[in-house]
Design an enzyme around this catalytic site. Structure first.
Site, PDB file in Angstrom:
ATOM      1  N   LYS A  10      83.311  15.235  18.080  1.00  0.00           N
ATOM      2  CA  LYS A  10      83.284  15.010  16.707  1.00  0.00           C
ATOM      3  C   LYS A  10      81.921  16.755  16.787  1.00  0.00           C
ATOM      4  O   LYS A  10      82.810  17.489  15.762  1.00  0.00           O
ATOM      5  CB  LYS A  10      82.818  13.673  15.476  1.00  0.00           C
ATOM      6  N   ASP A  17      84.826  12.311  10.901  1.00  0.00           N
ATOM      7  CA  ASP A  17      83.128  11.211  10.944  1.00  0.00           C
ATOM      8  C   ASP A  17      84.024   9.849   9.786  1.00  0.00           C
ATOM      9  O   ASP A  17      85.238  10.200   9.599  1.00  0.00           O
ATOM     10  CB  ASP A  17      82.250  12.492   9.937  1.00  0.00           C
TER      11      ASP A  17
END
Length: 209
Positions: free
Chosen positions: A121, A139
């Site tokens: 991420k 997220d």
């Protein structure tokens, strides 16, 4: 999966025309450090913790962090969750960047993910924001909105969410897609009590989860 993905993104673009990374930074190194610090923390808390450092030195770099020292950096970010681990990782990142990359942030996934505290991420955010590569950083907001809209299966892991979105997001929106989802999830389609009654996506939403 709905067939009106383009309509969804047109609405999101109209709703959030200024959707962008909200981590304050003046250079590439600062963004990388801010994203590492933002894991399990809010952008607002990271900005608050880094404000004194950046106010004193807008050019804060890998070498500056090394000169500052791990313990002093830890004291500066104490208010952020998991601060000791994050301070250690940030100091190591700064050292590696100085030793291997002349202080610059690498622009490919493999080298980014080899850095301490940098996962998929974080790498996706850096690649997207700094190097304008159309990645989708998943997220909690991105995952929640994508699943509620029915764009991805409810059982999908974050990596699967990323893969599925990359398949269906119109090319025009790929660079901004995760920012649009984050803004919608952060400010409208919130985890508890989402504002469905006033949501312009209501007619297109499957209202999952």
């Amino acid at each position: 999966m709905p067939n009106n993905v383009l309509s969804i993104f047109k609405i999101l673009e109209n709703l959030w025309p200024n959707a962008q990374c909200e981590l304050e930074h003046y250079n590439e190194f600062q963004l990388l450090i801010a994203v590492v610090l933002s894991a399990q923390a809010t952008d607002k808390s990271v900005n608050k913790a880094l404000l004194p450092i950046l106010a004193e030195n807008k050019n804060f770099s890998a070498q500056h962090l090394i000169d500052m020292g791990e313990q002093n950096f830890l004291q500066a970010i104490r208010s952020i969750g998991l601060a000791p681990t994050k301070a250690k990782n940030c100091y190591k990142i700064a050292t590696i960047l100085q030793e291997k990359f002349q202080g610059k942030v690498p622009s490919n996934r493999e080298e980014l993910e080899a850095l301490p505290g940098v996962g998929r991420k974080t790498a996706n955010v850096v690649l997207n924001v700094l190097f304008k590569i159309p990645t989708i950083a998943v997220d909690t907001h991105v995952e929640r909105v994508a699943k509620r809209l029915g764009l991805v299966p409810l059982s999908a892991s974050p990596v699967k969410v990323e893969e599925e979105l990359l398949k269906i997001v119109p090319k025009k929106y790929r660079l901004q897609a995760h920012h649009l989802f984050i803004f919608h999830g952060r400010y409208h389609c919130v985890a508890r009590n989402p504002k469905c009654a006033t949501c312009p996506l209501e007619q297109l939403c499957e209202k999952n989860i």
